[in-house]
Design a protein around this motif. Structure first.
Motif, PDB file in Angstrom:
ATOM      1  N   THR A   1       0.836  -1.205   0.000  1.00 26.19           N
ATOM      2  CA  THR A   1       0.000   0.000   0.000  1.00 26.19           C
ATOM      3  C   THR A   1       0.869   1.253   0.000  1.00 26.19           C
ATOM      4  O   THR A   1       0.593   2.213  -0.729  1.00 26.19           O
ATOM      5  CB  THR A   1      -0.947   0.001   1.213  1.00 26.19           C
ATOM      6  OG1 THR A   1      -1.772  -1.165   1.151  1.00 26.19           O
ATOM      7  CG2 THR A   1      -1.814   1.241   1.241  1.00 26.19           C
TER       8      THR A   1
ATOM      9  N   PRO B   1       0.377   6.327  -7.893  1.00 26.45           N
ATOM     10  CA  PRO B   1      -1.034   6.031  -7.624  1.00 26.45           C
ATOM     11  C   PRO B   1      -1.592   4.934  -8.530  1.00 26.45           C
ATOM     12  O   PRO B   1      -1.348   4.903  -9.728  1.00 26.45           O
ATOM     13  CB  PRO B   1      -1.725   7.369  -7.879  1.00 26.45           C
ATOM     14  CG  PRO B   1      -0.659   8.388  -7.629  1.00 26.45           C
ATOM     15  CD  PRO B   1       0.614   7.748  -8.113  1.00 26.45           C
ATOM     16  N   LEU B   2      -2.311   4.007  -7.909  1.00 29.54           N
ATOM     17  CA  LEU B   2      -2.947   2.900  -8.603  1.00 29.54           C
ATOM     18  C   LEU B   2      -4.448   2.980  -8.383  1.00 29.54           C
ATOM     19  O   LEU B   2      -4.900   3.515  -7.366  1.00 29.54           O
ATOM     20  CB  LEU B   2      -2.448   1.569  -8.041  1.00 29.54           C
ATOM     21  CG  LEU B   2      -0.946   1.318  -8.047  1.00 29.54           C
ATOM     22  CD1 LEU B   2      -0.633   0.020  -7.335  1.00 29.54           C
ATOM     23  CD2 LEU B   2      -0.417   1.287  -9.463  1.00 29.54           C
ATOM     24  N   SER B   3      -5.200   2.422  -9.294  1.00 30.58           N
ATOM     25  CA  SER B   3      -6.642   2.365  -9.078  1.00 30.58           C
ATOM     26  C   SER B   3      -6.911   1.463  -7.883  1.00 30.58           C
ATOM     27  O   SER B   3      -6.104   0.597  -7.542  1.00 30.58           O
ATOM     28  CB  SER B   3      -7.355   1.827 -10.318  1.00 30.58           C
ATOM     29  OG  SER B   3      -7.081   0.440 -10.479  1.00 30.58           O
ATOM     30  N   ASP B   4      -8.057   1.651  -7.258  1.00 27.87           N
ATOM     31  CA  ASP B   4      -8.438   0.807  -6.129  1.00 27.87           C
ATOM     32  C   ASP B   4      -8.490  -0.662  -6.550  1.00 27.87           C
ATOM     33  O   ASP B   4      -8.067  -1.542  -5.807  1.00 27.87           O
ATOM     34  CB  ASP B   4      -9.792   1.228  -5.561  1.00 27.87           C
ATOM     35  CG  ASP B   4      -9.730   2.569  -4.831  1.00 27.87           C
ATOM     36  OD1 ASP B   4      -8.615   3.012  -4.481  1.00 27.87           O
ATOM     37  OD2 ASP B   4     -10.802   3.164  -4.617  1.00 27.87           O
ATOM     38  N   GLU B   5      -8.999  -0.925  -7.745  1.00 25.98           N
ATOM     39  CA  GLU B   5      -9.101  -2.304  -8.240  1.00 25.98           C
ATOM     40  C   GLU B   5      -7.719  -2.942  -8.412  1.00 25.98           C
ATOM     41  O   GLU B   5      -7.495  -4.075  -7.997  1.00 25.98           O
ATOM     42  CB  GLU B   5      -9.851  -2.335  -9.568  1.00 25.98           C
ATOM     43  CG  GLU B   5     -10.014  -3.733 -10.122  1.00 25.98           C
ATOM     44  CD  GLU B   5     -10.734  -3.757 -11.462  1.00 25.98           C
ATOM     45  OE1 GLU B   5     -10.799  -4.857 -12.042  1.00 25.98           O
ATOM     46  OE2 GLU B   5     -11.220  -2.720 -11.922  1.00 25.98           O
ATOM     47  N   THR B   6      -6.784  -2.192  -8.991  1.00 26.54           N
ATOM     48  CA  THR B   6      -5.427  -2.728  -9.180  1.00 26.54           C
ATOM     49  C   THR B   6      -4.764  -2.990  -7.840  1.00 26.54           C
ATOM     50  O   THR B   6      -4.149  -4.044  -7.640  1.00 26.54           O
ATOM     51  CB  THR B   6      -4.578  -1.756 -10.024  1.00 26.54           C
ATOM     52  OG1 THR B   6      -5.179  -1.629 -11.323  1.00 26.54           O
ATOM     53  CG2 THR B   6      -3.152  -2.252 -10.177  1.00 26.54           C
TER      54      THR B   6
ATOM     55  N   HIS C   1      -6.218  -3.596  -4.980  1.00 32.50           N
ATOM     56  CA  HIS C   1      -6.896  -4.762  -4.386  1.00 32.50           C
ATOM     57  C   HIS C   1      -6.370  -6.059  -5.007  1.00 32.50           C
ATOM     58  O   HIS C   1      -6.067  -7.022  -4.289  1.00 32.50           O
ATOM     59  CB  HIS C   1      -8.403  -4.645  -4.576  1.00 32.50           C
ATOM     60  CG  HIS C   1      -9.144  -5.865  -4.123  1.00 32.50           C
ATOM     61  ND1 HIS C   1      -9.373  -6.142  -2.794  1.00 32.50           N
ATOM     62  CD2 HIS C   1      -9.672  -6.897  -4.819  1.00 32.50           C
ATOM     63  CE1 HIS C   1     -10.021  -7.296  -2.694  1.00 32.50           C
ATOM     64  NE2 HIS C   1     -10.213  -7.770  -3.911  1.00 32.50           N
ATOM     65  N   ASP C   2      -6.255  -6.115  -6.334  1.00 31.11           N
ATOM     66  CA  ASP C   2      -5.746  -7.308  -7.021  1.00 31.11           C
ATOM     67  C   ASP C   2      -4.324  -7.639  -6.576  1.00 31.11           C
ATOM     68  O   ASP C   2      -3.994  -8.800  -6.326  1.00 31.11           O
ATOM     69  CB  ASP C   2      -5.773  -7.116  -8.537  1.00 31.11           C
ATOM     70  CG  ASP C   2      -7.178  -7.137  -9.125  1.00 31.11           C
ATOM     71  OD1 ASP C   2      -8.140  -7.456  -8.395  1.00 31.11           O
ATOM     72  OD2 ASP C   2      -7.297  -6.824 -10.329  1.00 31.11           O
TER      73      ASP C   2
ATOM     74  N   LEU D   1       1.291  -1.519 -15.426  1.00 33.78           N
ATOM     75  CA  LEU D   1       0.576  -0.355 -14.906  1.00 33.78           C
ATOM     76  C   LEU D   1       0.280   0.618 -16.050  1.00 33.78           C
ATOM     77  O   LEU D   1       1.154   1.338 -16.497  1.00 33.78           O
ATOM     78  CB  LEU D   1       1.408   0.346 -13.837  1.00 33.78           C
ATOM     79  CG  LEU D   1       1.840  -0.522 -12.664  1.00 33.78           C
ATOM     80  CD1 LEU D   1       2.761   0.252 -11.732  1.00 33.78           C
ATOM     81  CD2 LEU D   1       0.627  -1.056 -11.914  1.00 33.78           C
TER      82      LEU D   1
ATOM     83  N   ASP E   1      -1.809   3.943 -17.477  1.00 31.15           N
ATOM     84  CA  ASP E   1      -2.144   5.213 -16.818  1.00 31.15           C
ATOM     85  C   ASP E   1      -3.420   5.013 -16.028  1.00 31.15           C
ATOM     86  O   ASP E   1      -4.424   4.579 -16.558  1.00 31.15           O
ATOM     87  CB  ASP E   1      -2.346   6.321 -17.846  1.00 31.15           C
ATOM     88  CG  ASP E   1      -1.040   6.709 -18.505  1.00 31.15           C
ATOM     89  OD1 ASP E   1       0.011   6.550 -17.868  1.00 31.15           O
ATOM     90  OD2 ASP E   1      -1.065   7.151 -19.670  1.00 31.15           O
ATOM     91  N   GLN E   2      -3.349   5.275 -14.730  1.00 30.15           N
ATOM     92  CA  GLN E   2      -4.496   5.016 -13.850  1.00 30.15           C
ATOM     93  C   GLN E   2      -5.013   6.269 -13.226  1.00 30.15           C
ATOM     94  O   GLN E   2      -4.397   7.176 -12.989  1.00 30.15           O
ATOM     95  CB  GLN E   2      -4.091   4.010 -12.774  1.00 30.15           C
ATOM     96  CG  GLN E   2      -3.528   2.798 -13.408  1.00 30.15           C
ATOM     97  CD  GLN E   2      -3.743   1.564 -12.570  1.00 30.15           C
ATOM     98  OE1 GLN E   2      -4.493   1.529 -11.622  1.00 30.15           O
ATOM     99  NE2 GLN E   2      -3.089   0.513 -12.946  1.00 30.15           N
TER     100      GLN E   2
END
Length: 140
Positions: free
Chosen positions: A27, A34-39, A41-42, A137, A139-140
């Protein structure tokens, strides 16, 4: 630090209660890019499955050991490698039990394969096992 990326190495006791530290480090690393919440989580799920396999299977009869996690953040990918100095395993035979069905450890590996863009499983040079996965990754 390598090239334009960076790496972090974390060594934890091979005990289930320490896997959370690996997730917390992930985290924090995700805060750098920065990553998307989905990425995120995965990636946390894939890391948890990889660490759980080492904790459960690397050290016979609950013996003492460590799990080493290497995070490498590059501009276009995050590479995570989970290794241990345990007895090692054959990924193909670990995938299926005697009845040919996917066993518990094999299910975790299949989850990682579903979530990651690349997965490598094999022995470490100095003994034990390693599981390496890559998440590209965009662009998120």
């Amino acid at each position: 630090m390598t090239g334009s990326g960076s790496s972090v190495r974390l060594t934890i006791p091979a005990k289930a209660e320490y896997i959370t530290l690996g997730r917390l480090a992930l985290t924090a690393i995700a805060g750098v890019r920065p990553l998307s919440d989905e990425t995120l989580h995965d990636l946390k799920l894939a890391l948890t499955e990889a660490c759980t396999n080492s904790v459960r299977h690397a050290y016979a009869d609950g013996g003492e050991g460590e799990v080493e996690i290497l995070y490498e953040l590059e501009p276009d990918r995050l590479v995570v490698e989970v290794g241990d100095a345990g007895s090692g395993f054959d990924p193909e035979s670990a995938m299926h039990g005697e009845d040919g069905e996917l066993d518990e450890g094999g299910l975790g590996i299949e989850i990682i394969r579903a979530l990651a863009d690349e997965v490598e499983i094999g022995p470490r040079d100095h003994g034990g096992s390693r599981l390496r996965f890559v998440k590209l990754l965009a662009d998120q």
